[in-house]
Design a protein around this motif. Structure first.
Motif, PDB file in Angstrom:
ATOM      1  N   PHE A  86       0.785  -0.015 -19.752  1.00 21.64           N
ATOM      2  CA  PHE A  86      -0.301  -0.762 -18.986  1.00 21.64           C
ATOM      3  C   PHE A  86      -1.182   0.498 -18.352  1.00 21.64           C
ATOM      4  O   PHE A  86      -0.499   1.351 -17.650  1.00 21.64           O
ATOM      5  CB  PHE A  86       0.021  -1.573 -18.038  1.00 21.64           C
ATOM      6  CG  PHE A  86      -1.080  -2.281 -17.178  1.00 21.64           C
ATOM      7  CD1 PHE A  86      -1.983  -2.858 -17.891  1.00 21.64           C
ATOM      8  CD2 PHE A  86      -1.373  -1.799 -15.865  1.00 21.64           C
ATOM      9  CE1 PHE A  86      -3.177  -3.582 -16.981  1.00 21.64           C
ATOM     10  CE2 PHE A  86      -2.389  -2.270 -15.067  1.00 21.64           C
ATOM     11  CZ  PHE A  86      -3.426  -3.253 -15.693  1.00 21.64           C
ATOM     12  N   PRO A  88      -4.504   0.961 -16.225  1.00 19.43           N
ATOM     13  CA  PRO A  88      -5.461   0.227 -15.602  1.00 19.43           C
ATOM     14  C   PRO A  88      -6.934   0.823 -15.754  1.00 19.43           C
ATOM     15  O   PRO A  88      -7.104   2.085 -15.994  1.00 19.43           O
ATOM     16  CB  PRO A  88      -5.309   0.517 -13.902  1.00 19.43           C
ATOM     17  CG  PRO A  88      -3.764   0.802 -13.983  1.00 19.43           C
ATOM     18  CD  PRO A  88      -3.363   1.809 -15.050  1.00 19.43           C
ATOM     19  N   GLU A  91      -7.656  -1.849 -20.258  1.00 20.62           N
ATOM     20  CA  GLU A  91      -7.201  -3.155 -20.598  1.00 20.62           C
ATOM     21  C   GLU A  91      -8.121  -3.536 -21.906  1.00 20.62           C
ATOM     22  O   GLU A  91      -7.536  -4.153 -22.858  1.00 20.62           O
ATOM     23  CB  GLU A  91      -7.784  -4.219 -19.691  1.00 20.62           C
ATOM     24  CG  GLU A  91      -6.537  -4.150 -18.635  1.00 20.62           C
ATOM     25  CD  GLU A  91      -7.323  -3.326 -17.254  1.00 20.62           C
ATOM     26  OE1 GLU A  91      -8.133  -2.401 -17.638  1.00 20.62           O
ATOM     27  OE2 GLU A  91      -6.718  -3.392 -16.135  1.00 20.62           O
ATOM     28  N   ASP A  92      -9.576  -3.348 -21.957  1.00 21.53           N
ATOM     29  CA  ASP A  92     -10.304  -3.603 -22.994  1.00 21.53           C
ATOM     30  C   ASP A  92      -9.880  -2.972 -24.507  1.00 21.53           C
ATOM     31  O   ASP A  92      -9.840  -3.317 -25.465  1.00 21.53           O
ATOM     32  CB  ASP A  92     -11.837  -3.660 -22.974  1.00 21.53           C
ATOM     33  CG  ASP A  92     -12.348  -4.591 -22.114  1.00 21.53           C
ATOM     34  OD1 ASP A  92     -11.537  -5.625 -21.669  1.00 21.53           O
ATOM     35  OD2 ASP A  92     -13.253  -4.511 -21.679  1.00 21.53           O
ATOM     36  N   GLU A 151      -0.414  -5.734 -11.860  1.00 18.54           N
ATOM     37  CA  GLU A 151      -1.717  -6.183 -12.656  1.00 18.54           C
ATOM     38  C   GLU A 151      -1.432  -6.145 -14.085  1.00 18.54           C
ATOM     39  O   GLU A 151      -2.229  -6.767 -14.840  1.00 18.54           O
ATOM     40  CB  GLU A 151      -2.494  -4.563 -12.176  1.00 18.54           C
ATOM     41  CG  GLU A 151      -3.519  -4.688 -11.043  1.00 18.54           C
ATOM     42  CD  GLU A 151      -3.993  -3.304 -11.143  1.00 18.54           C
ATOM     43  OE1 GLU A 151      -4.697  -2.887 -11.894  1.00 18.54           O
ATOM     44  OE2 GLU A 151      -3.634  -2.616 -10.210  1.00 18.54           O
ATOM     45  N   ALA A 152      -0.256  -5.720 -14.673  1.00 16.35           N
ATOM     46  CA  ALA A 152       0.014  -5.627 -15.706  1.00 16.35           C
ATOM     47  C   ALA A 152       0.150  -6.919 -16.169  1.00 16.35           C
ATOM     48  O   ALA A 152      -0.188  -7.530 -17.252  1.00 16.35           O
ATOM     49  CB  ALA A 152       1.271  -4.909 -16.114  1.00 16.35           C
ATOM     50  N   SER A 155      -2.791  -9.096 -16.408  1.00 16.82           N
ATOM     51  CA  SER A 155      -3.830  -8.705 -17.357  1.00 16.82           C
ATOM     52  C   SER A 155      -3.957  -9.625 -18.618  1.00 16.82           C
ATOM     53  O   SER A 155      -4.894  -9.674 -19.371  1.00 16.82           O
ATOM     54  CB  SER A 155      -3.584  -7.248 -17.840  1.00 16.82           C
ATOM     55  OG  SER A 155      -2.412  -7.387 -18.794  1.00 16.82           O
ATOM     56  N   LEU A 157      -2.371  -9.188 -21.361  1.00 16.70           N
ATOM     57  CA  LEU A 157      -2.152  -8.390 -22.314  1.00 16.70           C
ATOM     58  C   LEU A 157      -0.910  -8.740 -23.339  1.00 16.70           C
ATOM     59  O   LEU A 157      -0.671  -8.517 -24.341  1.00 16.70           O
ATOM     60  CB  LEU A 157      -2.398  -7.232 -22.406  1.00 16.70           C
ATOM     61  CG  LEU A 157      -3.777  -6.570 -21.678  1.00 16.70           C
ATOM     62  CD1 LEU A 157      -3.905  -5.242 -21.385  1.00 16.70           C
ATOM     63  CD2 LEU A 157      -4.718  -6.785 -23.346  1.00 16.70           C
TER      64      LEU A 157
END
Ligand SMILES: [Zn+2]
Length: 275
Positions: A86, A88, A91-92, A151-152, A155, A157
């Motif tokens: 991950f 920060p 992400e995209d 945050e990970a 996300s 993801l």
């Protein structure tokens, strides 16, 4: 598991072979493990450089990610996964890399806090990127680590959160914060509770200086209270490490009342009875 050993020299032809996959499968059979997946580190693939250009990524990125996917699908009976750091702000870019491929599962890990790694202490040549250099204040590092972990999770993801309290890896060699560590776990817990990730219980920590399963029991208890399922891993980088100390993991989970673990197929999760 990883098919690739950590050593630099190993070439793809040596480890991305059906024979190598078969060695892991044989050990899995011997140790009563039915469901088996491979999740190579994203930074091993040249395509990861589209996500992040950190020197660690630039150093390792050699393999082609599509060759890896094709190999796993066509020449093995393993589930196809990837362990993706991950980062920060990226992400995209990571979403783009992941979207184009047909994973069974995506494992998210936090090894880096900005440019510094939590798990490279003592690695020759990487001193500059060691978050613990010049003593790294454990309170601060732990706080940042669990912020990033939350945050990970948030996300979206990832299917699984890897080795969730990796930051403890050097406990015993390096200072850890005093007192009840739940104040740090708390920081990640909002993100975890709002996510749909499974929490990895990994026996790899037993091979590290800390000598403990990842994560600590109080961390996992908080995740279970938040309704998160558990995934199980030995993070084997060699066939003989497969299912490493699983007896301990199974009793650890039993003590916490966990009777089922998450398995994945084409990014769909289902629960299977453990043991
Ligand atoms: Zn990892």
């Amino acid at each position: 598991m990883h098919l690739r050993p950590d050593e630099e020299a190993a070439a793809p032809e040596q480890y991305f072979t059906s024979e190598n996959a078969e060695r892991y499968r044989e050990t899995a059979d011997e140790r009563g493990i039915e469901e088996l997946g491979v999740a190579e580190h994203v930074f091993r693939f040249v395509q990861s450089l589209d996500v992040w250009g950190h020197p660690w990524f630039r150093h390792w990125a050699r393999d082609d990610i599509d060759q890896y996917c094709t190999f796993v699908r066509e020449e093995t009976d393993l589930r196809l996964g990837i362990e993706a750091d991950f980062v920060p702000g990226r992400e995209d870019r990571l979403a783009n890399l992941l979207e184009d491929r047909d994973w069974d599962y995506v494992v998210g890990s936090v090894h880096f806090l900005r440019d510094d790694a939590v798990d490279l202490h003592g690695e020759t040549g990487w001193e500059q990127w060691d978050v613990w250099r010049s003593g790294g204040d454990p309170e601060r590092v732990w706080r940042r680590y669990f912020e990033t972990l939350g945050e990970a999770a948030r996300s979206g993801l990832y299917d699984i959160l890897a080795h969730p309290d990796l930051v403890k890896i050097f406990a015993g060699q390096l200072p850890v914060p005093d007192g009840d560590l739940r104040r740090f776990y708390e920081i990640a817990m909002d993100g975890i509770a709002e996510s749909d990730v499974a929490i990895e219980v990994s026996t790899a920590g037993l091979r590290k200086p800390v000598g403990e399963i990842y994560p600590a029991a109080p961390f996992l208890e908080m995740c279970l209270e938040a309704g998160r399922p558990v995934a199980l891993s030995s993070d084997a980088h060699l066939p003989e490490q497969l299912g490493f100390e699983y007896e301990r993991a199974v009793s650890f989970l039993g003590d916490l009342g966990v009777t089922e673990i998450a398995v994945f197929e084409r990014r769909r999760r289902r629960l299977e009875p453990l043991g």
